[in-house]
Structures are given as C-alpha cells and as structure tokens.
Design an enzyme around this catalytic site. Structure first.
Site, PDB file in Angstrom:
ATOM      1  N   GLU A 142       0.716  -1.298  -0.095  1.00 46.39           N
ATOM      2  CA  GLU A 142      -0.078   0.085  -0.050  1.00 46.39           C
ATOM      3  C   GLU A 142       0.733   1.205   0.000  1.00 46.39           C
ATOM      4  O   GLU A 142       0.683   2.208   0.818  1.00 46.39           O
ATOM      5  CB  GLU A 142      -1.048  -0.060   1.335  1.00 46.39           C
ATOM      6  CG  GLU A 142      -2.074  -1.117   1.166  1.00 46.39           C
ATOM      7  CD  GLU A 142      -3.381  -0.882   1.925  1.00 46.39           C
ATOM      8  OE1 GLU A 142      -3.063  -0.351   3.005  1.00 46.39           O
ATOM      9  OE2 GLU A 142      -4.198  -1.447   1.577  1.00 46.39           O
ATOM     10  N   GLU A 300      -6.184  -7.651  -1.678  1.00 42.90           N
ATOM     11  CA  GLU A 300      -6.730  -7.898  -0.228  1.00 42.90           C
ATOM     12  C   GLU A 300      -8.090  -7.855  -0.490  1.00 42.90           C
ATOM     13  O   GLU A 300      -8.760  -6.767  -1.003  1.00 42.90           O
ATOM     14  CB  GLU A 300      -6.180  -6.882   0.620  1.00 42.90           C
ATOM     15  CG  GLU A 300      -4.891  -6.809   1.147  1.00 42.90           C
ATOM     16  CD  GLU A 300      -4.298  -5.848   2.034  1.00 42.90           C
ATOM     17  OE1 GLU A 300      -5.155  -5.603   2.738  1.00 42.90           O
ATOM     18  OE2 GLU A 300      -3.200  -5.718   2.043  1.00 42.90           O
TER      19      GLU A 300
HETATM   20  C1  GLA Z   1      -4.529  -2.716   4.417  1.00 45.96           C
HETATM   21  C2  GLA Z   1      -3.067  -3.424   4.617  1.00 45.96           C
HETATM   22  C3  GLA Z   1      -3.164  -4.871   5.317  1.00 45.96           C
HETATM   23  C4  GLA Z   1      -3.964  -4.571   6.734  1.00 45.96           C
HETATM   24  C5  GLA Z   1      -5.391  -4.135   6.264  1.00 45.96           C
HETATM   25  C6  GLA Z   1      -6.392  -4.042   7.372  1.00 45.96           C
HETATM   26  O1  GLA Z   1      -5.088  -3.115   3.452  1.00 45.96           O
HETATM   27  O2  GLA Z   1      -2.496  -3.786   3.360  1.00 45.96           O
HETATM   28  O3  GLA Z   1      -1.682  -5.082   5.719  1.00 45.96           O
HETATM   29  O4  GLA Z   1      -3.550  -3.532   7.511  1.00 45.96           O
HETATM   30  O5  GLA Z   1      -5.295  -2.794   5.573  1.00 45.96           O
HETATM   31  O6  GLA Z   1      -6.087  -3.084   8.281  1.00 45.96           O
END
Ligand code: GLA
Ligand code: ZN
Length: 646
Positions: A142, A300
């Site tokens: 991210e 995700e």
């Molecule tokens: C993001 C991050 C994950 C996790 C999720 C949930 O998408 O990439 O590592 O922290 O949020 O909080």
C-alpha cells in the site's frame, strides 16, 4: 477465476502451518500471498539472511499445487536498522521525525534506506528465482504518495523543480510568486509546505507541483524495486497493491511500468441508506480495471469484520464474502486474494477479522468462502473475457490533487460527479470504463468528462475531435478553470471547452450545502447543489434552468450539437436523478443496449469472449430482489450474483 489468501507463517506456531495448508487445499485456495511485513525474520541481523522458514512454508503450499505471490518486506524495516540509521524515518509536516511504533514510517527516498531495501529485495529475488511456485511479486505494501519533509526529500524536490523549470526565474513566473513577495532568488530557498496552516493557504501552483513530486517519488521507488525483481527473478509479473487513500500516487504512472494492477477492496459491511456507496464499489473496480485497461487482481479482499484502526464494525453480512468477490470478477478482476486466512491473535490488527476467527473453528464466513472457491472453479470459461464498454468516464489525478489543495465549496469533492454518472449508466445495465484522461477515446460512444479542472496537454483537443466525429461528451462545471500550473485561466468558463459546449458562464455561484430548484423543460423539478454556473448559451439548447435565487431563469444544463456529435454541459452538481436523466437521454440517442428498469442496487455487467457473452447480475443489497429481465422472472437473494451464459 483464482481465489487466494494472505497468510503469515511468521505469526503462527509451526504446528499450524501444515494444517492450514491442508485446509486451504481442501477449500479450493489456489494462491497464497506471503511476507510483506517479515523483514525482521528474513534479515534478523544486518547482513544475516534467513529464508529457511519461508522456504518451508512455500514448500508446503507448492506440494499442494498452490501458487505463491511474494512481497518485498520494505514497508517495515527491522528495529536494528532504525537503531543504526534513525535518519531513515519519514519526517512529518512540522519537521519532526515520525516516532516508531506502527509501520511504513520509512522515507522511500532516503539513500541509506534504499541501500538496505535494495539488498533485501535482491536477496529475495535471487533466492526465489528458481522456485516455480512463486508466480509473482508484490512491491512493498500500500505505497502512498508520502509527503515526507526530510532533507533528502527536500533536496529531491529541488532537483525535480530544476529539471522542470531550469531557472528560478521560470519557476517564479510559472507560480506567480510575485504574490506576497514569494519570489525565490535561489533554489535553496525552496522548501516543501511545512507548518500547521492548511495547504489551501499555500500557492496552489507550488502545491500541485509538490503533490506531483510526491507521486513521482514513490513511483520511482516502486520502479526501482520492479527493475531489481525483473532482473534477478525473471518471468514473474510484478505489481504493487494500492488503495483509495488520502495521498494517492497517480495510479496511471504508478502502474505504467508494472505488469499488472492490484487493489485492496474492503466494501462497507453496513450498507448506506442512499445507495451511493454501494455503487461506488463498482466504480472503484471499473477504475482499477481502467488503469491499464486490462484484467486486474484484488490483492486484499474483505473477509471479516473490520476493526483496529477503528472500533470494530459489523462482519460481512451473509452473501457479502461470495458476492463481493464475484462482483470484482464481473468487473475484470481475475484473481481475488482474501485478507486474511485467519484473524491475527497477536499485534495491532487482531480485531481486523480474517476468514477464520481466533478459535480456528470454521464458521459462517468460512463456509461462504469455501462456496466461493467452488464457484470460482466453474468460471474458467470466462477467465480473460473482455469487458467492452460504450461509455467511458475520464479521471485525472491532477484534478484530484488540485481539488484537495483548493476545496471549491462546502461539501464538494471531485469524485462525486464521476460516481453519479457512473451510477447512472451502471443502473441502465451498461458497462462503464473509468479511464485516465490521456487514454484514446476510439471505440466509445459516450465519454463523460466531469470537472476537467486542470489543463492537461491534448485532452480538450481529443474530446473535441471525439464529439466532432459523432461521439457524445458530457461535461460539467469546473472545467477549463486552471492551466497546467494550476493558475486560473483568464477566459469565461468553461474556457477551452466553451466552443464544444456551446455555452459560457457569466457568473458562478458556489452554494455549499444549500440547494436550488432546477426546472427541466418538461416541468420536472430536481435540485441543483453546491455549485451554480450561471449559463448563457452560445449555440447550445437549454435543458434545465435554475428556479431560485437571484439568477432564477438562467440556464443550468445544456445540450449542444458539435460536428456530428452531442455535448451536454451540467453547470451544477445535481442530485442523482439529474444524472440519471441525462445518462438515459444520451444512451437512448446513441442507441446503446440499455436494460431499463433494473431495481436499485442491482448491477449488470457483461463480459465477452469471441461470440459468446456472459452476464453478471448482482444484487448489492440486503433485501432480496424480484424483477423481470427481458421478459424473464428473476429473483436475487441478498448479495447474490447470477451468472447468465449465452
Ligand atoms: C491494509 C493493509 C493490510 C492490513 C489491512 C487491514 O489493506 O495492506 O496490511 O493492514 O489494511 O487493516
Ligand atoms: Zn523523506
């Protein structure tokens, strides 16, 4: 369609690994994502690398025929690195270094950090080059367009400006630095926008460049890793996972040199009343597909109740786990990786729920996930099928940045009109592409170009040519406002779009949270909100007028013939029915294959392979739906996806 999960072997007792791998296999998981935060276990001490545990985990999955996506762990440098080089941390807007204790607090342009990041990346790439189970790489995690105020970023910013402007005089002219005696006499006087005052107090031209620089900076970081991965671990596609955060990098640049798009998708589990956010899932999916105009991954995907950054929320309602994954597939995702296999029992995220609860006892969510895995296996015929859209919506990150820098009026935000137009066309059963404003427009019938705020080379020319050749363009207020530096254009609005729209504004009136009645030619009354361009047609026909305030009677929405095409201009921010009406009119004129009468929150997407088409009919609602589709009775359970072949 491939279903995967995020898994953290480093968090679990080894006795669980094999059991987990067996259960994944039995459930139908095809892919496992590993290691994005595991630097302290991969390089426990400086220069001492330990891949044995990861090798063992990968071997367990590989032995069961599962694929692995490996992540570079650079978002979490280990403590020994911070201790030895405290200068690698991100520096805040007030000039103080970020304190340790969470994650991602490294500066991605710090040369010392880069040296260590390069080394772990290269070691991993080399180590796994001959591991066939590793099918791809995720860079970091991210990545955002971090606004870092460290010495390296300041120096980098000055270099970036030098490359763009050559001389301080050019830069002064471009920014209009004469205002408030802001003229620089040397590069060393230039700093990023420090301090506690809102960014809106800064020079908007300078601010837009700062946003551009921060985006370029993180793009350079991910391209650097991509080059290392490709060289040392050839043949594995490389991506990075993005989300819609406050400081988004320009995704079009971010992914230009990466192999595929991936996106983190967490639809709200509590459905909003007005339905706007429900359609916004589809908008985001269409936007991510549009970044490369190719199939993409969800890296995700929602698996359980959210919590940890916020108090705990409702878990996904029955149907959401399966429905939202299939919705992503309908919009062009070909792999969906659920976050996460099991809920963490340790660490800050222990309340961000995975597919399995802490108890490890499969429950409602897990059973639904297993059902999703079974359905996914029946979809191989649709894998890679095209999504052909007659309608496109243009997006530009520079507009997003410029609206953040200078809020236009209370409650106004850039995405609103894009989403309302998207919803209007989606509700007609039409596919919609959301694409970068620089993409070619050939093949589309209708192009929505809302809020074309900051000028970008060639964009107005291409829209003009598109209309001239018979296309329909939908423009809105706040177009043609700024030049490429984010300075105001000295022409009546919509400036460069005036001829195309056949209309000009004699005045504009920001109205914030107020609303004014909007009267259409047939007497229908809807609402104008937030912004009112007081329009005077040049060649356009008036579709709606304001019916309130001192400019009552002035034109608000117009339609123009331009060349062989049609151009709508929406001089205000309407309520949803304003966009529904314009979309239906435009689609009907263009003879697009609309499916009128779909119930609210029911979405229809069509994917095409050769001669055959597959339709995805999704109920994004907790209420069941009953309706007729082309003479056939249809029922959809809450969040049900029906896949209609033929
Ligand atoms: C993001 C991050 C994950 C996790 C999720 C949930 O998408 O990439 O590592 O922290 O949020 O909080
Ligand atoms: Zn920095």
């Amino acid at each position: 369609m491939k279903i995967g999960v995020a898994y953290y072997p480093e968090h679990w007792d080894r006795s669980l690994w094999e059991k987990d791998a067996d259960r994944m296999l039995a459930t139908g998981v095809k892919l496992v994502r590993l290691a994005e935060f595991a630097w302290c276990r991969l390089e426990p001490r400086e220069g001492e690398f330990d891949f044995t545990w990861l090798d063992e985990a990968i071997a367990l999955f590989a032995a069961r025929g599962m694929e692995v996506v490996l992540c570079t762990p650079t978002s979490c440098p280990p403590m020994w690195l911070y201790e030895k080089h405290p200068e690698i941390v991100h520096v805040e807007k007030d000039g103080t270094p970020t304190r340790l204790g969470i994650r991602s607090h490294r500066c991605v342009s710090n040369p010392v950090f880069l040296r260590y990041a390069d080394r772990i990346t290269k070691k991993m790439a080399l180590h796994y080059a001959n591991e066939p189970a590793v099918v791809g790489w995720q860079i970091d995690n991210e990545l955002e367009a971090y606004q870092c105020y460290c010495g390296h970023c300041i120096a980098g910013y000055r270099e970036w400006l030098k490359a763009k402007y050559g001389t301080v005089e050019n830069l002064n002219r471009a920014y209009g630095n004469v205002v408030w005696s802001g003229e620089y006499t040397s590069w060393t006087q230039i700093t990023p926008p420090y301090g506690s005052l809102p960014h809106a107090w800064q020079n908007p031209a300078y601010m837009l460049d700062f946003y551009r620089f921060c985006s370029d900076n993180v793009v350079a970081f991910s391209n650097r890793q991509a080059a290392q991965l490709r060289r040392l671990c050839p043949g594995r596609p490389v991506t990075t996972n993005v989300w819609f955060c406050g400081h988004m990098p320009d995704f079009y640049r971010q992914f230009a040199d990466l192999d595929f798009i991936s996106y983190d998708n967490y639809p709200a589990t509590r459905l909003p009343q007005d339905g706007e956010s429900c359609y916004s899932h589809a908008f985001h999916l269409d936007m991510m597909r549009g970044v490369k105009r190719k199939p993409f991954w969800i890296m995700e995907q929602l698996s359980g109740g959210k919590g940890c950054w916020m108090p705990m929320e409702k878990p996904p309602q029955p149907g959401m786990i399966k429905g939202y994954a299939l919705q992503a597939f309908a919009h062009g995702a070909d792999t969906v990786v659920h976050f996460r296999w099991r809920t963490a029992a340790i660490g800050a995220e222990m309340h961000w729920h995975g597919l399995l609860d802490h108890s490890d006892v499969p429950g409602r969510r897990f059973e639904e996930f297993a059902d999703l895995c079974r359905t996914a296996q029946t979809l191989s015929d649709v894998q890679g099928a095209d999504i052909r859209s007659d309608v496109a919506i243009l997006f530009g990150f520079e507009n997003e940045y410029a609206f953040q820098i200078q809020p236009q009026t209370e409650g106004y935000y850039y995405l609103e009109q894009l989403q309302r137009l998207h919803r209007a066309f989606t509700a007609l059963g039409l596919n919609v592409d959301v694409i970068g404003q620089h993409e070619p427009l050939e093949g589309y019938r209708i192009v929505c170009a809302p809020e074309m705020y900051v000028a970008s080379p060639g964009v107005s020319e291409r829209l003009t040519a598109f209309a001239d050749q018979g296309g329909t363009v939908i423009l809105t207020a706040r177009s043609g406002v700024k030049d490429a530096h984010n300075n105001a254009c000295m022409s009546q609005l919509p400036g460069v779009y005036r001829q195309l729209a056949g209309v000009h504004a004699v005045e504009y009136v920001p109205i914030g949270w107020d609303s004014i009645p909007l009267q259409f030619e047939d007497g229908t009354r809807l609402d104008a909100r937030q912004w009112c361009d007081v329009l005077e047609p040049d060649t356009a026909q008036v579709l709606a007028r304001y019916a309130g305030d001192y400019f009552a009677g002035a034109a608000a929405v117009t339609k123009n013939r331009y060349g062989k095409g049609t151009v709508y201009y929406i001089g205000t921010v309407g309520t949803q029915p304003v966009y529904d009406r314009i979309a239906a009119g435009a689609a009907e004129e263009a003879a697009l294959p609309m499916i009128p009468g779909l119930p609210e929150r029911v979405e229809l997407c069509t994917r095409t392979k050769g001669e055959s088409t597959v339709r995805f009919l999704f109920n994004n609602d907790q209420q069941p739906k009953r309706f007729t589709l082309e003479g056939q009775e249809m029922t959809l359970a809450p969040f049900e996806m029906k896949i209609l072949r033929g």
